[in-house]
Design an enzyme around this catalytic site. Structure first.
Site, PDB file in Angstrom:
ATOM      1  N   SER A 142      12.246  44.799 105.501  1.00 15.76           N
ATOM      2  CA  SER A 142      13.227  46.234 105.860  1.00 15.76           C
ATOM      3  C   SER A 142      14.527  45.978 106.230  1.00 15.76           C
ATOM      4  O   SER A 142      14.709  45.046 106.369  1.00 15.76           O
ATOM      5  CB  SER A 142      11.680  46.087 106.925  1.00 15.76           C
ATOM      6  OG  SER A 142      12.754  47.500 107.751  1.00 15.76           O
ATOM      7  N   TYR A 155       6.629  43.952 114.466  1.00 19.62           N
ATOM      8  CA  TYR A 155       7.271  44.353 113.278  1.00 19.62           C
ATOM      9  C   TYR A 155       8.696  43.450 112.747  1.00 19.62           C
ATOM     10  O   TYR A 155       8.442  43.168 111.778  1.00 19.62           O
ATOM     11  CB  TYR A 155       7.306  45.894 113.431  1.00 19.62           C
ATOM     12  CG  TYR A 155       7.382  46.484 111.706  1.00 19.62           C
ATOM     13  CD1 TYR A 155       6.316  46.818 110.976  1.00 19.62           C
ATOM     14  CD2 TYR A 155       9.129  46.553 111.393  1.00 19.62           C
ATOM     15  CE1 TYR A 155       7.344  47.173 109.738  1.00 19.62           C
ATOM     16  CE2 TYR A 155       9.541  47.694 109.877  1.00 19.62           C
ATOM     17  CZ  TYR A 155       8.706  47.327 109.678  1.00 19.62           C
ATOM     18  OH  TYR A 155       8.688  48.009 107.645  1.00 19.62           O
TER      19      TYR A 155
HETATM   20  P1  NAD Z   1       1.975  52.983 103.734  1.00 19.26           P
HETATM   21  O1  NAD Z   1       0.965  53.573 105.371  1.00 19.26           O
HETATM   22  O2  NAD Z   1       2.027  54.489 102.958  1.00 19.26           O
HETATM   23  O3  NAD Z   1       1.517  51.965 102.757  1.00 19.26           O
HETATM   24  C1  NAD Z   1       0.712  50.737 103.717  1.00 19.26           C
HETATM   25  C2  NAD Z   1      -0.202  50.400 102.561  1.00 19.26           C
HETATM   26  O4  NAD Z   1      -0.831  49.431 102.852  1.00 19.26           O
HETATM   27  C3  NAD Z   1      -1.084  51.267 102.478  1.00 19.26           C
HETATM   28  O5  NAD Z   1      -1.620  51.477 100.751  1.00 19.26           O
HETATM   29  C4  NAD Z   1      -2.602  51.283 102.954  1.00 19.26           C
HETATM   30  O6  NAD Z   1      -3.769  51.055 102.905  1.00 19.26           O
HETATM   31  C5  NAD Z   1      -2.416  49.249 103.195  1.00 19.26           C
HETATM   32  N1  NAD Z   1      -2.904  49.046 103.641  1.00 19.26           N
HETATM   33  C6  NAD Z   1      -2.900  48.590 105.396  1.00 19.26           C
HETATM   34  N2  NAD Z   1      -3.602  47.299 105.560  1.00 19.26           N
HETATM   35  C7  NAD Z   1      -3.917  46.452 104.688  1.00 19.26           C
HETATM   36  C8  NAD Z   1      -4.942  45.403 104.648  1.00 19.26           C
HETATM   37  N3  NAD Z   1      -4.960  45.021 105.815  1.00 19.26           N
HETATM   38  N4  NAD Z   1      -4.717  45.081 103.989  1.00 19.26           N
HETATM   39  C9  NAD Z   1      -4.626  45.490 102.708  1.00 19.26           C
HETATM   40  N5  NAD Z   1      -3.709  46.157 102.360  1.00 19.26           N
HETATM   41  C10 NAD Z   1      -3.469  47.053 103.471  1.00 19.26           C
HETATM   42  O7  NAD Z   1       3.192  52.427 104.470  1.00 19.26           O
HETATM   43  P2  NAD Z   1       4.573  52.536 103.368  1.00 19.26           P
HETATM   44  O8  NAD Z   1       5.840  52.842 104.181  1.00 19.26           O
HETATM   45  O9  NAD Z   1       4.689  52.191 102.033  1.00 19.26           O
HETATM   46  O10 NAD Z   1       5.228  50.808 103.937  1.00 19.26           O
HETATM   47  C11 NAD Z   1       4.638  49.430 103.078  1.00 19.26           C
HETATM   48  C12 NAD Z   1       5.595  48.516 102.743  1.00 19.26           C
HETATM   49  O11 NAD Z   1       6.794  49.042 103.315  1.00 19.26           O
HETATM   50  C13 NAD Z   1       5.148  47.724 104.140  1.00 19.26           C
HETATM   51  O12 NAD Z   1       5.137  46.369 104.335  1.00 19.26           O
HETATM   52  C14 NAD Z   1       6.612  48.280 105.098  1.00 19.26           C
HETATM   53  O13 NAD Z   1       6.799  47.979 106.484  1.00 19.26           O
HETATM   54  C15 NAD Z   1       7.759  48.810 104.349  1.00 19.26           C
HETATM   55  N6  NAD Z   1       8.621  48.822 105.529  1.00 19.26           N
HETATM   56  C16 NAD Z   1       8.176  50.952 104.752  1.00 19.26           C
HETATM   57  C17 NAD Z   1       9.534  51.436 105.508  1.00 19.26           C
HETATM   58  C18 NAD Z   1      10.010  52.772 105.455  1.00 19.26           C
HETATM   59  O14 NAD Z   1       9.941  53.912 105.921  1.00 19.26           O
HETATM   60  N7  NAD Z   1       8.127  53.630 104.999  1.00 19.26           N
HETATM   61  C19 NAD Z   1      10.914  51.018 105.564  1.00 19.26           C
HETATM   62  C20 NAD Z   1      10.717  49.203 105.545  1.00 19.26           C
HETATM   63  C21 NAD Z   1      10.296  48.668 105.576  1.00 19.26           C
END
Ligand code: NAD
Length: 260
Positions: A142, A155
């Site tokens: 991130s 986080y």
């Molecule tokens: P999201 O909520 O759409 O997806 C998260 C995924 O993780 C889902 O498939 C969920 O079922 C899974 N998950 C949750 N708990 C779990 C567990 N205990 N075991 C296995 N799987 C589990 O979120 P996203 O925005 O797509 O985030 C994905 C990654 O990207 C994360 O690591 C997040 O920190 C990172 N990220 C997101 C953003 C953003 O703005 N969306 C920015 C930077 C980084």
């Protein structure tokens, strides 16, 4: 050149992970999906990937807050597909609260899923990659791996931790045809971001609209959310031959956020 490779993408039932799994499948990569959600919706997505892209797509509901299930996920993929050539450590959750109110259980959850799961899965996947002299490890970090924001202590700590893990694994695997990189997105419009809007509004005492425009996009000079497809395209590039010299890097895809 990726056709026929096998990938595990953690947290790929939603958001960025699902987009990366689909983009890899479009390159002919067999994918292991993982994450939570409605069983029928997950099965629909899994079979759609198989029929759209002509690859194998398998699914594991492993709970990656448990180290043994991270290793089990890698073993399941190796046993079913034959190898894990590409590992995308992507599963993650968020919680927003001031440090003095930050629930202990949320701290433990975020550190175990957003940081320790990547350690356990990487530890399990590296021996096979070393033996085959090829591997790609991508950690969805991130912008919060590089800079902080208030109210996100767990986080930001986990994401800074994953930056260190990425660099260390890159050094240990550099002579084995393996690369390990982190992707550092800014705000991507996914369920993870959508869910924190009401939490941010509460923590800051402002409206949800103000959170979107004055808090989230305030950090992003382009004033636009990053898309999941853009993140997925970067992941695919990092898996390719032209990226073989890129290792230990933090790939910013944040509309200029950390340049400020
Ligand atoms: P999201 O909520 O759409 O997806 C998260 C995924 O993780 C889902 O498939 C969920 O079922 C899974 N998950 C949750 N708990 C779990 C567990 N205990 N075991 C296995 N799987 C589990 O979120 P996203 O925005 O797509 O985030 C994905 C990654 O990207 C994360 O690591 C997040 O920190 C990172 N990220 C997101 C953003 C953003 O703005 N969306 C920015 C930077 C980084």
């Amino acid at each position: 050149m990726l056709k026929g490779k096998n990938a595990v993408v953690t947290g790929s039932t939603s958001g960025i992970g699902l987009a990366i799994a689909r983009a890899l499948a479009a390159e002919g990569v067999n994918v292991t999906l993982n994450g939570f959600g409605d069983a029928t919706a997950i099965e629909t997505e899994r079979s759609a990937i198989e029929s759209e892209f002509g690859v194998k797509a398998i699914y594991s509901a492993a709970d990656l807050t448990k180290g043994s299930e991270c290793a089990g996920l890698v073993k399941f993929a190796e046993d079913t597909l034959g190898s894990v050539d590409i590992l995308v450590n992507n599963a993650g959750v968020q919680h927003v609260a001031p440090i003095e109110e930050f629930p202990d259980d949320k701290w433990d959850l975020i550190i175990s899923l957003n940081l320790s799961a990547a350690f356990h899965a990487t530890k399990a996947a590296v021996p096979g990659m070393k033996a085959r002299k090829w591997g790609r490890i991508i950690n969805t970090a991130s912008a919060h791996a590089l800079v902080a924001s208030p109210f996100k202590s767990a986080y930001v700590a986990a994401k800074h931790g994953i930056a260190g893990l990425t660099k260390t694994v890159a050094l240990e695997t550099a002579t084995f045809g393996i690369t390990c990189n982190a992707i550092c997105p800014g705000y991507v419009w996914t369920p993870l971001v959508e869910k924190q809007v009401p939490e941010q509004a509460k923590a800051r005492g402002i409206t949800e609209e103000q959170v979107k425009h004055d808090v989230l996009l305030a950090a992003q000079p382009t004033k636009e959310f990053v898309t999941v497809e853009q993140v997925a395209a970067l992941a695919v590039f990092l898996c390719g031959d032209n990226a073989k010299s890129i290792t230990g890097s933090m790939q910013q895809i944040d509309g200029g956020w950390v340049a400020e």
